[in-house]
Design an enzyme around this catalytic site. Structure first.
Site, PDB file in Angstrom:
ATOM      1  N   CYS A   1       0.837  -1.195   0.000  1.00  0.00           N
ATOM      2  CA  CYS A   1       0.000   0.000   0.000  1.00  0.00           C
ATOM      3  C   CYS A   1       0.874   1.248   0.000  1.00  0.00           C
ATOM      4  CB  CYS A   1      -0.902  -0.015   1.224  1.00  0.00           C
ATOM      5  SG  CYS A   1      -2.006   1.387   1.322  1.00  0.00           S
TER       6      CYS A   1
ATOM      7  N   GLU B   1      -3.618   0.390  -6.015  1.00  0.00           N
ATOM      8  CA  GLU B   1      -2.550  -0.579  -6.286  1.00  0.00           C
ATOM      9  C   GLU B   1      -2.364  -0.684  -7.792  1.00  0.00           C
ATOM     10  OE1 GLU B   1       0.384  -1.775  -5.368  1.00  0.00           O
ATOM     11  OE2 GLU B   1      -0.651  -2.289  -3.492  1.00  0.00           O
TER      12      GLU B   1
END
Length: 352
Positions: A2, A116
């Site tokens: 992340c 992502e």
């Protein structure tokens, strides 16, 4: 891992998102909301009150910079928030930067979603990941404080990550530790409980994602366009499975041309040669005089039998011709042999 999130929550939304509704809370340094938050940005974090007991539920909503700066960092060093913006759960109790924070410096990070990137060769396509019902995501995190050379105290945090869930692996091999209910947030935030039980992939089906514009890869790009779903271009792309299936279909289409049906006559090479000879004028005359169609002669091999009969009738005459032609040749050969004898010296003088 992340490395980009979305946090546009209001200050009073953060405690509710982290299931902190029964105890009083204080707000410290709440920063502006953003749809494209990267390391170095300020995000509201829920942590326990300083010097609070294990039984106490008092908490603070504190805005901290994303990207951990350990307290033992030199005061003259320039903080690098990209160095430790994530902490791997598998080694969190082994590294000194994180191990010393586990007893009392756990915190919760509430965001609306995170981004992502899916790698496709040299290209990267970003995806926005969020809950299907729109409720905020809550991440497990660790925080620390550091004082620079000017005496300023800086609070920073890092998001704890784990291996991806079975449904998320196609996109990335890592994901944040998502605390999906009150029990898991209580477990992580309380210093009296074991924290390892919550450090696992989030396997529920309410976590969804979709592709967004690659422009949000720039930290300066902000606004609602960051989370707008886009259509990925697939022009000119042909899956390899499609290629092989097409080839197999072509092979199947050509197979009937080579099949021999049971009701058709079997044509061998010998029959083909004879039928070609039957196309001459003599062959046509013989077929007409016999009153049989060409196709019937091919099926019954009549031409082959007629050829054998002709061959058997002509054998004696061929043998006689060979015998007759052989006798003069032998006589000529004998005469030539007699004439070719070299005369002797005696015969020469005798003639004179």
């Amino acid at each position: 891992m992340c490395g980009r999130t979305r946090c546009s929550l209001r200050a009073d939304d953060v405690p509710r998102a982290c299931h902190r509704t029964t105890a009083p809370s204080r707000l410290l340094h709440i920063d502006r909301p953003s749809n494209n938050v990267s390391p170095g940005f300020n995000i509201p974090v829920v942590r326990r009150e300083d010097n609070a007991s294990a039984e106490s539920d008092g908490h603070v909503v504190h805005c901290m910079k994303w990207g951990l700066i350990p307290s033992f960092t030199k005061k003259t060093d320039k903080p690098d928030h990209y160095k430790m913006f994530n902490a791997r759960s598998e080694s969190i109790d082994e590294k000194a930067s994180f191990r010393r924070l586990l007893p009392k410096n756990r915190c919760l990070v509430a965001v609306e979603g995170f981004y992502e990137w899916k790698k496709d060769g040299s290209k990267k396509q970003p995806y926005y990941i969020h809950f299907k019902d729109g409720r905020p995501l809550v991440f497990a995190a660790l925080y620390d404080s550091w004082q620079n050379s000017e005496g300023e105290i800086l609070y920073t945090f890092t998001i704890v990550t784990t291996s991806s869930s079975s449904a998320f692996k196609w996109l990335h091999d890592r994901m944040p530790v998502i605390l999906g209910d009150k029990d898991t947030t209580d477990t992580w935030l309380s210093s009296a409980s074991s924290f390892k039980s919550v450090m696992k992939p989030y396997e529920e089906s309410d976590l969804v994602w979709y592709p967004v514009t690659p422009a949000m890869g720039k930290p300066s790009f902000d606004g609602p366009e960051c989370i707008k779903e886009i259509q990925i271009k697939t022009e000119g792309y042909i899956p390899i499975s499609k290629f092989f299936s097409k080839k197999e279909a072509e092979v199947e289409d050509t197979k009937p041309e080579h099949k021999i049906l049971s009701h058709e006559p079997v044509k061998t090479e010998q029959t083909k040669d004879v039928s070609e000879e039957a196309k001459t004028e003599e062959g046509d005359t013989d077929l007409k005089s016999s009153g049989i169609s060409p196709s019937q002669n091919v099926n019954r091999f009549a031409i082959k039998r007629e050829y054998d009969a002709i061959s058997s009738d002509s054998k004696p005459s061929l043998a006689n011709n060979d015998q007759v032609s052989a006798n003069p040749a032998k006589k000529k050969e004998k005469a030539k042999t007699a004439d070719d004898k070299q005369p002797t010296l005696f015969s020469y003088f005798g003639k004179r």
